[in-house]
Motif scaffolding. Structure first.
Motif, PDB file in Angstrom:
ATOM      1  N   PRO A 128       0.812  -1.224   0.000  1.00  0.00           N
ATOM      2  CA  PRO A 128       0.000   0.000   0.000  1.00  0.00           C
ATOM      3  C   PRO A 128       0.843   1.272   0.000  1.00  0.00           C
ATOM      4  O   PRO A 128       0.477   2.267  -0.621  1.00  0.00           O
ATOM      5  CB  PRO A 128      -0.830  -0.127   1.284  1.00  0.00           C
ATOM      6  CG  PRO A 128      -0.093  -1.093   2.143  1.00  0.00           C
ATOM      7  CD  PRO A 128       0.569  -2.050   1.208  1.00  0.00           C
ATOM      8  N   VAL A 129       1.979   1.229   0.689  1.00  0.00           N
ATOM      9  CA  VAL A 129       2.845   2.411   0.747  1.00  0.00           C
ATOM     10  C   VAL A 129       3.402   2.709  -0.637  1.00  0.00           C
ATOM     11  O   VAL A 129       3.354   3.858  -1.119  1.00  0.00           O
ATOM     12  CB  VAL A 129       3.984   2.198   1.758  1.00  0.00           C
ATOM     13  CG1 VAL A 129       4.932   3.396   1.756  1.00  0.00           C
ATOM     14  CG2 VAL A 129       3.413   1.956   3.154  1.00  0.00           C
ATOM     15  N   ALA A 130       3.921   1.694  -1.305  1.00  0.00           N
ATOM     16  CA  ALA A 130       4.482   1.889  -2.650  1.00  0.00           C
ATOM     17  C   ALA A 130       3.401   2.341  -3.628  1.00  0.00           C
ATOM     18  O   ALA A 130       3.650   3.203  -4.486  1.00  0.00           O
ATOM     19  CB  ALA A 130       5.124   0.594  -3.134  1.00  0.00           C
ATOM     20  N   ALA A 131       2.201   1.772  -3.511  1.00  0.00           N
ATOM     21  CA  ALA A 131       1.116   2.129  -4.429  1.00  0.00           C
ATOM     22  C   ALA A 131       0.738   3.599  -4.290  1.00  0.00           C
ATOM     23  O   ALA A 131       0.514   4.294  -5.295  1.00  0.00           O
ATOM     24  CB  ALA A 131      -0.100   1.241  -4.170  1.00  0.00           C
ATOM     25  N   VAL A 132       0.671   4.093  -3.064  1.00  0.00           N
ATOM     26  CA  VAL A 132       0.340   5.505  -2.848  1.00  0.00           C
ATOM     27  C   VAL A 132       1.455   6.397  -3.371  1.00  0.00           C
ATOM     28  O   VAL A 132       1.200   7.440  -4.004  1.00  0.00           O
ATOM     29  CB  VAL A 132       0.081   5.772  -1.347  1.00  0.00           C
ATOM     30  CG1 VAL A 132      -0.040   7.271  -1.075  1.00  0.00           C
ATOM     31  CG2 VAL A 132      -1.183   5.054  -0.883  1.00  0.00           C
ATOM     32  N   GLU A 133       2.689   6.014  -3.143  1.00  0.00           N
ATOM     33  CA  GLU A 133       3.817   6.821  -3.622  1.00  0.00           C
ATOM     34  C   GLU A 133       3.846   6.886  -5.141  1.00  0.00           C
ATOM     35  O   GLU A 133       4.105   7.944  -5.721  1.00  0.00           O
ATOM     36  CB  GLU A 133       5.117   6.252  -3.069  1.00  0.00           C
ATOM     37  CG  GLU A 133       5.270   6.460  -1.566  1.00  0.00           C
ATOM     38  CD  GLU A 133       6.535   5.806  -1.006  1.00  0.00           C
ATOM     39  OE1 GLU A 133       7.100   4.924  -1.706  1.00  0.00           O
ATOM     40  OE2 GLU A 133       6.933   6.164   0.124  1.00  0.00           O
ATOM     41  N   VAL A 134       3.562   5.764  -5.811  1.00  0.00           N
ATOM     42  CA  VAL A 134       3.517   5.746  -7.271  1.00  0.00           C
ATOM     43  C   VAL A 134       2.390   6.640  -7.781  1.00  0.00           C
ATOM     44  O   VAL A 134       2.560   7.395  -8.748  1.00  0.00           O
ATOM     45  CB  VAL A 134       3.343   4.295  -7.787  1.00  0.00           C
ATOM     46  CG1 VAL A 134       2.996   4.290  -9.278  1.00  0.00           C
ATOM     47  CG2 VAL A 134       4.595   3.487  -7.543  1.00  0.00           C
ATOM     48  N   TRP A 135       1.235   6.580  -7.116  1.00  0.00           N
ATOM     49  CA  TRP A 135       0.096   7.412  -7.506  1.00  0.00           C
ATOM     50  C   TRP A 135       0.429   8.894  -7.352  1.00  0.00           C
ATOM     51  O   TRP A 135       0.129   9.699  -8.251  1.00  0.00           O
ATOM     52  CB  TRP A 135      -1.131   7.036  -6.686  1.00  0.00           C
ATOM     53  CG  TRP A 135      -2.242   8.055  -6.719  1.00  0.00           C
ATOM     54  CD1 TRP A 135      -2.762   8.736  -5.664  1.00  0.00           C
ATOM     55  CD2 TRP A 135      -2.964   8.506  -7.870  1.00  0.00           C
ATOM     56  NE1 TRP A 135      -3.749   9.596  -6.072  1.00  0.00           N
ATOM     57  CE2 TRP A 135      -3.896   9.471  -7.432  1.00  0.00           C
ATOM     58  CE3 TRP A 135      -2.897   8.206  -9.226  1.00  0.00           C
ATOM     59  CZ2 TRP A 135      -4.768  10.117  -8.293  1.00  0.00           C
ATOM     60  CZ3 TRP A 135      -3.772   8.865 -10.107  1.00  0.00           C
ATOM     61  CH2 TRP A 135      -4.695   9.797  -9.634  1.00  0.00           C
ATOM     62  N   LEU A 136       1.039   9.264  -6.266  1.00  0.00           N
ATOM     63  CA  LEU A 136       1.386  10.672  -6.043  1.00  0.00           C
ATOM     64  C   LEU A 136       2.391  11.148  -7.083  1.00  0.00           C
ATOM     65  O   LEU A 136       2.307  12.284  -7.577  1.00  0.00           O
ATOM     66  CB  LEU A 136       1.940  10.853  -4.632  1.00  0.00           C
ATOM     67  CG  LEU A 136       0.923  10.730  -3.493  1.00  0.00           C
ATOM     68  CD1 LEU A 136       1.627  10.793  -2.137  1.00  0.00           C
ATOM     69  CD2 LEU A 136      -0.137  11.829  -3.588  1.00  0.00           C
ATOM     70  N   SER A 137       3.333  10.307  -7.421  1.00  0.00           N
ATOM     71  CA  SER A 137       4.339  10.676  -8.408  1.00  0.00           C
ATOM     72  C   SER A 137       3.725  10.822  -9.800  1.00  0.00           C
ATOM     73  O   SER A 137       4.031  11.759 -10.535  1.00  0.00           O
ATOM     74  CB  SER A 137       5.456   9.620  -8.434  1.00  0.00           C
ATOM     75  OG  SER A 137       6.401   9.895  -9.448  1.00  0.00           O
ATOM     76  N   ALA A 138       2.826   9.905 -10.160  1.00  0.00           N
ATOM     77  CA  ALA A 138       2.219   9.932 -11.492  1.00  0.00           C
ATOM     78  C   ALA A 138       1.204  11.061 -11.644  1.00  0.00           C
ATOM     79  O   ALA A 138       1.086  11.679 -12.705  1.00  0.00           O
ATOM     80  CB  ALA A 138       1.550   8.588 -11.780  1.00  0.00           C
ATOM     81  N   SER A 139       0.464  11.340 -10.581  1.00  0.00           N
ATOM     82  CA  SER A 139      -0.604  12.341 -10.642  1.00  0.00           C
ATOM     83  C   SER A 139      -0.109  13.760 -10.408  1.00  0.00           C
ATOM     84  O   SER A 139      -0.803  14.725 -10.729  1.00  0.00           O
ATOM     85  CB  SER A 139      -1.678  12.016  -9.606  1.00  0.00           C
ATOM     86  OG  SER A 139      -1.145  12.113  -8.279  1.00  0.00           O
ATOM     87  N   LEU A 140       1.073  13.881  -9.836  1.00  0.00           N
ATOM     88  CA  LEU A 140       1.663  15.194  -9.500  1.00  0.00           C
ATOM     89  C   LEU A 140       0.791  15.981  -8.523  1.00  0.00           C
ATOM     90  O   LEU A 140       0.793  17.209  -8.513  1.00  0.00           O
ATOM     91  CB  LEU A 140       1.888  16.028 -10.778  1.00  0.00           C
ATOM     92  CG  LEU A 140       2.800  15.387 -11.839  1.00  0.00           C
ATOM     93  CD1 LEU A 140       2.901  16.294 -13.065  1.00  0.00           C
ATOM     94  CD2 LEU A 140       4.176  15.114 -11.257  1.00  0.00           C
ATOM     95  N   ILE A 141       0.039  15.265  -7.695  1.00  0.00           N
ATOM     96  CA  ILE A 141      -0.798  15.923  -6.689  1.00  0.00           C
ATOM     97  C   ILE A 141       0.091  16.370  -5.531  1.00  0.00           C
ATOM     98  O   ILE A 141       0.763  15.553  -4.907  1.00  0.00           O
ATOM     99  CB  ILE A 141      -1.893  14.970  -6.171  1.00  0.00           C
ATOM    100  CG1 ILE A 141      -2.886  14.646  -7.283  1.00  0.00           C
ATOM    101  CG2 ILE A 141      -2.625  15.574  -4.969  1.00  0.00           C
ATOM    102  CD1 ILE A 141      -3.937  13.613  -6.893  1.00  0.00           C
ATOM    103  N   ASP A 142       0.099  17.668  -5.265  1.00  0.00           N
ATOM    104  CA  ASP A 142       0.865  18.155  -4.119  1.00  0.00           C
ATOM    105  C   ASP A 142      -0.004  18.883  -3.111  1.00  0.00           C
ATOM    106  O   ASP A 142       0.443  19.267  -2.031  1.00  0.00           O
ATOM    107  CB  ASP A 142       2.013  19.068  -4.574  1.00  0.00           C
ATOM    108  CG  ASP A 142       1.527  20.242  -5.418  1.00  0.00           C
ATOM    109  OD1 ASP A 142       0.294  20.434  -5.508  1.00  0.00           O
ATOM    110  OD2 ASP A 142       2.367  20.954  -5.980  1.00  0.00           O
ATOM    111  N   THR A 143      -1.277  19.054  -3.462  1.00  0.00           N
ATOM    112  CA  THR A 143      -2.229  19.661  -2.529  1.00  0.00           C
ATOM    113  C   THR A 143      -3.639  19.283  -2.964  1.00  0.00           C
ATOM    114  O   THR A 143      -3.865  18.897  -4.114  1.00  0.00           O
ATOM    115  CB  THR A 143      -2.085  21.198  -2.509  1.00  0.00           C
ATOM    116  OG1 THR A 143      -2.912  21.743  -1.473  1.00  0.00           O
ATOM    117  CG2 THR A 143      -2.489  21.805  -3.852  1.00  0.00           C
ATOM    118  N   GLY A 144      -4.588  19.354  -2.042  1.00  0.00           N
ATOM    119  CA  GLY A 144      -5.974  19.061  -2.373  1.00  0.00           C
ATOM    120  C   GLY A 144      -6.316  17.587  -2.251  1.00  0.00           C
ATOM    121  O   GLY A 144      -5.565  16.802  -1.654  1.00  0.00           O
ATOM    122  N   PRO A 145      -7.463  17.176  -2.832  1.00  0.00           N
ATOM    123  CA  PRO A 145      -7.947  15.794  -2.695  1.00  0.00           C
ATOM    124  C   PRO A 145      -6.936  14.764  -3.179  1.00  0.00           C
ATOM    125  O   PRO A 145      -6.274  14.957  -4.205  1.00  0.00           O
ATOM    126  CB  PRO A 145      -9.207  15.775  -3.562  1.00  0.00           C
ATOM    127  CG  PRO A 145      -9.656  17.204  -3.626  1.00  0.00           C
ATOM    128  CD  PRO A 145      -8.406  18.018  -3.613  1.00  0.00           C
TER     129      PRO A 145
END
Length: 341
Positions: free
Chosen positions: A231-248
């Motif tokens: 789960p940790v790796a999956a969230v990190e990959v999602w954050l990296s791919a989506s470029l989400i740095d704030t918000g939902p």
């Protein structure tokens, strides 16, 4: 002097007013627990600060449920204030047509609005209580529950995902939702700022939940996984791919692959899960957004995890609230029939 009765208001509120009872049948009622909900003699000494605080006394979901329940009662032909006989008739007319839990919730809403308005509460009378007992005895109280998404089935779903942006989002959502035992409402309200990376994994902050309407919040530790589906790796990959740095944290993705700014809805989580189950060859009937939470608790109980540790993750306030998942998970553990046949 005529009796105090509930009247409609130009705002979505309910108040108390002295009026002719014959007008009740044509009036519409709405509810929100603020100053206009209370009798005039209780309002006179309230300060502006207290009036402001009353606006926040009901959670939005609770207010929506009250509105819906009262609308159903009125569309049936009920009026407010209601009599015990009317509440009993309402219960009887819907017995067998709606779930027992639904009828009980609607009667509780009728009770709530009378209490808030300071009026005699028909639902506290013995005849209404006896009618509800009869409802439970005749029609039973078993509630339909979301099927738990068990660990092995979750792994099958994850194995069917690829590496598109949507796949990466869904992988992170499913793994985080399962590993944290989160409600779907908790998942869709998560923001980037609620995710903290530490050496041991992730710390997820739930700022408000169904059992924490006052926003005390709680912090959940999500450790690194021991399998290929972490789960940790999956969230990190999602954050990296989506470029989400704030918000939902979890957002809709358009058919063209563009990320929206708004969060996913709770219903979208249910749809997403059923689509992924179907794609992996699992019949989706009976599953919902709650299946991740139910699956975590049931799988953990099946693995012999103590109820104390399960509750630490899920936020259940007592073993009684957790019991249905534990029972499901232990159906075949030490089963007596297994020792005989």
């Amino acid at each position: 002097m005529s009796e105090a009765v509930l009247t409609s208001d130009t705002n979505p509120l309910t108040r108390v007013k002295t009026d002719n009872p014959e007008k009740h049948n044509s009036e519409q009622f709405a509810v929100n627990c603020n100053v206009k909900m209370f009798r005039s003699d209780a309002r006179e000494s309230l300060t502006n600060e207290a009036i402001d605080l009353l606006q926040y006394s009901l959670a939005p979901a609770t207010e929506r449920a009250l509105r819906g329940d009262l609308a159903h009662f009125q569309n049936w032909g009920g009026t407010l204030p209601a009599t015990p006989a009317t509440v009993c008739a309402y219960t009887g007319d819907h017995a067998g047509q709606h779930a027992v839990a639904t009828i009980q919730r609607r009667v509780a809403s009728i009770s709530k609005v009378h209490e808030m308005a300071g009026l005699p509460n028909p639902c506290r009378t013995e005849i209404v209580k006896a009618t509800l007992r009869g409802l439970r005895r005749k029609h039973g109280t078993v509630q339909r529950q979301a099927k738990p998404l068990m660990r092995d089935d979750l792994l099958l779903v994850l194995d069917s995902l690829r590496e598109s942006l949507r796949d990466q989002r869904d992988r992170a959502l499913l793994l985080l939702g399962f590993a944290g035992g989160f409600r779907r409402s908790e998942l869709v309200t998560l923001e980037r700022a609620d995710i903290e990376t530490v050496r041991q994994g992730l710390i997820v902050t739930i700022r408000r939940s169904k059992t924490d309407q006052e926003g005390a919040g709680r912090r959940i530790g999500i450790p690194h996984g021991r399998t290929r589906h972490c789960p940790v790796a999956a969230v990190e990959v999602w954050l990296s791919a989506s470029l989400i740095d704030t918000g939902p944290l979890f957002r809709p993705i358009t058919r063209h692959g563009h990320l929206a700014a708004n969060p996913l809805t709770g219903d979208a989580v249910s749809v997403l899960l059923r689509e992924r189950l179907s794609a992996s060859g699992i019949k989706p009937e009976g599953y919902s957004g709650h299946s991740l939470r139910a699956g975590f608790a049931t799988s953990a109980a099946q693995a012999g995890v103590s109820t104390l540790k399960i509750r630490a993750m899920t936020g259940h306030t007592s073993d009684a609230m957790l019991a249905r998942y534990v029972r499901e998970g232990e159906l075949f553990i030490g089963n007596a029939a297994g020792e005989l046949l």
